[in-house]
Design an enzyme around this catalytic site. Sequence first.
Site, PDB file in Angstrom:
ATOM      1  N   SER A 160      48.756  46.593  38.504  1.00  0.00           N
ATOM      2  CA  SER A 160      49.112  47.654  39.391  1.00  0.00           C
ATOM      3  C   SER A 160      48.189  47.959  40.773  1.00  0.00           C
ATOM      4  CB  SER A 160      49.046  49.089  38.566  1.00  0.00           C
ATOM      5  OG  SER A 160      49.069  50.296  39.447  1.00  0.00           O
ATOM      6  N   LYS A 206      44.986  48.688  33.779  1.00  0.00           N
ATOM      7  CA  LYS A 206      45.571  47.606  34.538  1.00  0.00           C
ATOM      8  C   LYS A 206      44.278  46.635  35.202  1.00  0.00           C
ATOM      9  CE  LYS A 206      49.902  48.654  34.270  1.00  0.00           C
ATOM     10  NZ  LYS A 206      50.820  47.789  33.740  1.00  0.00           N
ATOM     11  N   TYR A 215      45.041  54.496  32.712  1.00  0.00           N
ATOM     12  CA  TYR A 215      46.068  53.587  33.226  1.00  0.00           C
ATOM     13  C   TYR A 215      45.142  52.611  34.078  1.00  0.00           C
ATOM     14  CZ  TYR A 215      50.153  51.744  35.989  1.00  0.00           C
ATOM     15  OH  TYR A 215      51.119  51.087  36.364  1.00  0.00           O
TER      16      TYR A 215
END
Length: 257
Positions: A141, A158, A154
């Site tokens: 991401s 990532k 998150y």
Amino acid sequence: MRLKDKVAIITGSGSGIGRATALLFGREGAKVMSMDILGDTAEATARDIKDAGGQADYVQGDVAIDADVERMVKTTVERFGRVDVLVNNAGILAVMRVAQVSEDLWDRIIDVNLKGVFLGCKHVIPQMMEQGGGAIVNTSSVAGVRGESNFSAYSASKGGVVLLTRTLAVEYARFNIRVNCVCPGLIQTPMFDRQLALLSDREKALERMKKTIPRRQIGEAEEVARGILFLASDEASLIMGAALPMDGGVWAGDPPW
Ligand code: NAP
């Protein structure tokens, strides 16, 4: 047909980017193994590929569970004879300040988004080595290459995917296995819609989000799928360890105010 007769596994293919990738791979001639934590959505994607004239099957599983990922690779080899491409795409998101993140939630996000990629690579690489090569594309991401407020677990997961990608790229380049990742920005998928639905004024929030993107437009799952297809195909033969931004210019710099 850029993937004619190649066998490809796509995780998280019941929805969003994974589904768009599976459908595109099917149109490009790949034999697709659709994998998702929800068996019915994985099956629906496989059915849609077959209805369009392609070849596909599905397997239900959790990418965070070693035995499920081992079974996913084994089932694919039993069904299609080999694995040329693995797209480690399944992922989950939670948006909140770090102090609100419970230990269980932190563990689950890291398990699915980072350990899931590790397990996919761990189980597919011996098969690819035996065959003489393959390509792995991981979904990271833009949050994996720059800090994003309220994305702590998150972003950490990532960012880990980017460095795992680079590490495996150098570790397996001499075995003809290419490992790369894509770094999408805001993409219109059910994951995106779920986050948007949590915000009070959806339309205003959407306009604010668009202003943070240099191209001023949310990406489509199909646009990301095309980047994944390129990295998975032989056209990307020299590309190893890349983290390809697919974000309408977000990673490149400040938005044009
Ligand atoms: P999505 O629409 O929620 O699709 C993800 C799919 O993965 C869902 O079918 C989901 O099932 C499945 N999944 C979740 N946990 C799983 C597990 N443990 N094992 C197997 N399958 C699992 O999300 P998306 O937006 O397409 O996201 C795909 C990938 O792109 C993710 O890695 C995400 O982090 C990344 N990404 C998305 C965006 C964006 O803006 N959309 C931006 C950057 C990166 P459930 O629906 O049951 O959870």
